[in-house]
Design an enzyme around this catalytic site. Structure first.
Site, PDB file in Angstrom:
ATOM      1  N   LYS A  88     -40.234  49.105  22.463  1.00 37.26           N
ATOM      2  CA  LYS A  88     -38.781  49.530  21.822  1.00 37.26           C
ATOM      3  C   LYS A  88     -38.293  48.376  20.896  1.00 37.26           C
ATOM      4  O   LYS A  88     -37.869  48.672  19.865  1.00 37.26           O
ATOM      5  CB  LYS A  88     -38.046  50.203  22.887  1.00 37.26           C
ATOM      6  CG  LYS A  88     -38.742  51.402  23.598  1.00 37.26           C
ATOM      7  CD  LYS A  88     -37.786  51.788  24.741  1.00 37.26           C
ATOM      8  CE  LYS A  88     -38.436  53.084  25.303  1.00 37.26           C
ATOM      9  NZ  LYS A  88     -37.821  53.650  26.504  1.00 37.26           N
ATOM     10  N   GLU A 114     -37.600  59.056  16.138  1.00 38.50           N
ATOM     11  CA  GLU A 114     -36.213  58.781  16.784  1.00 38.50           C
ATOM     12  C   GLU A 114     -36.384  58.649  18.201  1.00 38.50           C
ATOM     13  O   GLU A 114     -36.025  57.669  18.580  1.00 38.50           O
ATOM     14  CB  GLU A 114     -35.370  59.837  16.246  1.00 38.50           C
ATOM     15  CG  GLU A 114     -33.919  59.635  17.075  1.00 38.50           C
ATOM     16  CD  GLU A 114     -33.092  58.154  16.335  1.00 38.50           C
ATOM     17  OE1 GLU A 114     -33.319  57.368  17.045  1.00 38.50           O
ATOM     18  OE2 GLU A 114     -32.672  58.157  15.560  1.00 38.50           O
TER      19      GLU A 114
END
Ligand code: ADP
Ligand code: ASP
Ligand code: MG
Length: 814
Positions: free
Chosen positions: A681, A605
């Site tokens: 990302k 996460e």
């Protein structure tokens, strides 16, 4: 009348024997029989010296010397000097005889079962004599009985069968004749009718005590040992095991049959027939209530009473196409085994009748294979039956409880619990009484299996999570602090017990199976052993804990390359390191596949937006059938910090430096400023939305000068920032002139991703982004016009640590 038995540890040395004396001195019973084992460890030493002597190895003398010293020291410490000489001379004379026997074995180079029993009987012979003499000195009214005169057996040396008629007669008449209030005798030893010394099997002192209790109709049989009762599992392996207050004879018998060594299995029978209760007590904690074993079990409550296990098991299966329909195969099979004197611990037969499978002691495996193959040689040569082979080094693990039969789903729960933890089950058996369900597993999985099952059936759902943390810098240290302060809450409210078992930085590593104390981990780690990634992994694997989680708080490529090995061993991986998930697509996909295959979550996460629940939300959107149309995001907390603080009163260099010091950048800030970090990302978000994409597919429009991009270390990098200050100021001015702000934006749409610095006008969702905040806009089929927005602090050690923490808790609830 009571019978009390004290085991090897209880009489291991003078100090312990004095505790035994206190227990006896406080008894209120009119007459008591005390059965004692050999001083702890002596039986093993006697067997060892006999084996060495018979293989003509002179070192048997060293062991003999050790045996002598232990006894002589105990006498000297227990008995005052003025009373010592009689005891010393008697014991020395016995030891001389023992020495002669061993010399005989040494000279002949052989030992018979008969001689072995003679030698091994010295353990109980000496211990019972020494203890009785000590009791006399202490003023206890005691007499020593020679067990060999009382307990009569056949001549099956090593595990002789008791002749109860003779034995009972001997014991009752001895007790009737004796005037003393305490009778001490050695356990385990006996003699054949012709006088040869025999023994009752390893651990047999419990049995001696039960035989005596039966003969004299004792009111109770107390087994005094080194633990406070019969536990829900072996307390040496399962730390959370607890003493069972009350248990039935049958349950106790089943648990001991499957390895609960605290009671020798044959012990139950003699007392069961007379309904005499057994109490298991702890010599070292006499106040502890212990375990009561009776006929009248307290039926309510737990269905599963205990879990036990036997190691060193081999599986032998007879199978083949020719077995179907041929009658009498099982009969022949078991006859062969029984004639060979091999005892069967467990039997399973598949309903197809294609195979019969037995669990036996490892030691008997080769012998069993030979006799079975001999007995079925005709069928084997005709190809009807396959030659049998033994599969060694297995273990049996058994759930035991009288009430199990009236509850459904227990075996399902047992096997799914083992399966979830990747414990491979080789065979299964359920006793006809339904008092036990047993499974054969690999020996190296025993600890994990016992602990997992114990947790499932006894620990009110407190789940143990075992962490192995690599990287204890900025983020890692915060993470450890958070665990430390939340530990109590998690245990009480979420029923999660988190322990950090292993920890490493680039220099040192430490392990503590009880959990590393987090108050002073820095100091402990500094004194640890030299760090080594391979050894760290080997150790985690070897410890083989259930719910093991490897936590990577580093930014290291090498560490990210080890995830594969962890997952393959059912060890979950939680990481804030983005390298693995942004590496080649095949590698990312393989890790995700391994996680599924080995039931070990792989969670990351914090790879995007630190602690913000971005990936988790995305996963839920996709899993619930939504389709991601477009992602637009400001994902670099570091770049946000830089551009929100950079203006004409500061220098670009100083702001970047500040971001680095505050922990807002990667250790190498160029990774952030060059856009690589944001590329990683958006790549991860695109992949998690279900797209096959690689880093090369992402378009990057860098804002850094070429010279900065080409530096190879932090120092040079910062120098180029100062050198190019003017160009940074120019970027700032241009944005200011347009009344907009500089933001580093990542975008994914129609399978294409790009990253780059943009001038964001007033009114845009991104314009007012503060500090190091991140923002993600998900445009999906369900959110086509007004995107779902996740916004908040997207960098910093504290929020990253809490994101890692959240992943750990997700695994806890898995
Ligand atoms: P003693 O020498 O007193 O006869 P043992 O060593 O034979 O003692 O038996 C006690 C040991 O049994 C304990 O120290 C423990 O390690 C082991 N044990 C195995 N399973 C259990 C269990 N379920 N409950 C209690 N003890 C167990
Ligand atoms: N001393 C014997 C043994 O170690 C018997 C016993 O302790 O129960 O097996
Ligand atoms: Mg024992």
């Amino acid at each position: 009348m009571k019978v009390l038995k004290f085991g090897g540890t209880s009489v291991a040395n003078a100090k312990n024997i004095s505790l035994v004396k206190n227990i006896i001195a406080n008894l209120e019973s009119d007459k008591t029989v005390v059965v004692v084992s050999a001083l702890g460890g002596i039986t093993d030493l006697l067997l060892k010296t006999a084996a060495l002597a018979s293989s003509q190895d002179q070192t048997y003398k060293t062991i003999l010397k050790e045996i002598e010293d232990r006894h002589l020291l105990t006498i000297k410490e227990l008995i005052p000097i003025h009373s010592q000489s009689k005891v010393l001379s008697k014991v020395k004379s016995e030891l001389n005889t023992l020495e002669t026997l061993l010399e005989g074995a040494y000279l002949i180079g052989e030992i018979t079962p008969k001689l072995s029993d003679k030698i091994v009987s010295y353990g109980e012979l000496l211990s019972s004599y020494i203890i009785s003499e000590y009791f006399i000195v202490e003023g206890i009214d005691v007499v020593h009985a020679d067990s060999r005169q009382l307990i009569k057996t056949n001549s099956n040396f090593g595990k002789a069968a008791v002749n109860f008629e003779l034995t009972n007669r001997n014991i009752t008449s001895f007790i009737e004749d004796s005037k003393n209030s305490v009778i001490i005798m050695g356990g385990f030893i006996s003699s054949a009718v012709n006088g040869d010394s025999t023994t009752l099997g390893r651990g047999g002192s419990d049995y001696t005590a039960a035989i005596v209790a039966n003969a004299i109709n004792a009111e109770v049989l107390e087994i005094w040992t080194d633990v406070s009762g019969m536990y829900t599992a072996n307390p040496k392996i399962v730390k959370q095991a607890m003493a069972i207050p009350h248990i039935s004879y049958e349950e106790a018998m089943e648990l001991s049959h499957f390895g609960a060594k605290v009671l020798y299995p044959p012990t139950i029978q003699p007392v069961l027939t007379k309904g005499i209760s057994i109490v298991i007590k702890n010599t070292f904690d006499p106040e502890a209530p212990g375990t009561l074993i009776t006929k009248n079990k307290n039926g309510q409550g737990k269905t599963v009473r205990g879990i036990s296990h036997v190691e060193n098991i081999a599986l032998v299966s007879l199978e083949g196409p020719g077995m179907v329909g041929i009658t009498g195969i099982s009969k022949r099979f078991f006859e062969v085994i029984s004639t060979a004197g091999i005892s069967v611990v467990m039997i399973t037969q598949a309903s197809s009748e294609h195979s019969i499978c037995i669990g036996i002691d490892n030691q008997d495996a080769d012998h069993a294979v030979q006799v079975i193959n001999d007995a079925f040689d005709i069928e084997i040569s005709l190809g009807k039956i396959k030659p049998v082979v033994a599969e060694k080094d297995l273990a049996i693990i058994a759930l035991v409880g009288d009430n199990m039969k009236s509850h459904q789903g227990l075996s399902g729960k047992m096997f799914s619990t083992l399966g979830k933890n990747n414990v491979n089950i080789r065979a299964i058996a359920q006793g006809a009484s339904e008092r036990n369900i047993s499974a054969v597993i690999l020996k190296e999985d025993v600890k994990k299996a016992l602990n997992t099952l114990h947790e499932e059936f006894f620990e009110e759902n407190v789940k143990q999570l075992n962490l192995f943390v690599m990287g204890v810098g900025n983020v890692g240290a915060k993470f450890l602090n958070q665990i430390q302060s939340q530990k109590k809450y998690l245990k009480e409210k979420l029923k999660l017990n988190i322990r950090v078992i292993g920890m490493s930085n680039s220099r040192k590593m430490i392990f503590d199976e009880d959990g590393i104390p987090l108050k002073n981990w820095q100091e402990l780690l500094n004194n640890g052993e030299e760090a080594n990634r391979e050894l760290f992994f080997d150790k985690v694997k070897k410890l083989n804990y259930r719910n093991s989680i490897f936590v990577d708080n580093t930014a290291s490529q090498e560490v990210s390359e080890t995830y594969n090995s962890y997952l393959r061993n059912s060890i979950s991986v939680v990481t804030c390191n983005k390298i693995a998930c942004s590496s080649a697509y095949d590698n990312y996909q393989e890790l995700k596949d391994l996680a599924r295959q080995y039931n070990a979550p792989f969670l990351f996460e914090t790879n995007v937006g630190a602690g913000l629940p971005i990936i988790d939300t995305l996963k839920h959107l996709v899993a619930s059938g939504d389709k991601i149309l477009k992602i637009q995001a400001v994902l670099s907390g570091s770049l946000n910090f830089v551009f929100n603080n950079f203006n004409d009163t500061t220098t670009f260099h100083d702001i970047v430096k500040e971001a680095q010091v505050e922990g807002y950048t990667e250790p190498d800030p160029k990774i952030d400023l060059s856009g690589v970090d944001v590329m990683r990302k958006i790549l991860i978000l695109a992949r998690e939305s279900g797209n096959v994409l690689n880093i090369e597919d992402i378009q990057n429009n860098p804002f850094l000068p070429k010279e900065s991009l080409e530096t190879t270390n932090n120092e040079d990098f910062f120098k180029t920032l100062t050198k190019h200050e003017a160009s940074f100021q120019e970027m700032y001015k241009k944005a200011l002139d347009e009344d907009s702000k500089l933001k580093y934006v990542a975008q994914f749409e129609d399978g294409k991703a790009s990253v780059g610095l943009q001038r964001i006008p007033k009114g845009h969702d991104f314009y007012n982004l503060e500090g190091s905040d991140n923002i993600v806009l998900f445009y999906t089929e369900r959110y086509p016009n007004q995107p779902m927005i996740i916004k908040g602090a997207g960098a910093g050690a504290d929020v990253t640590a809490s994101g890692i923490f959240a992943d750990i808790i997700r695994i806890g609830n898995f």
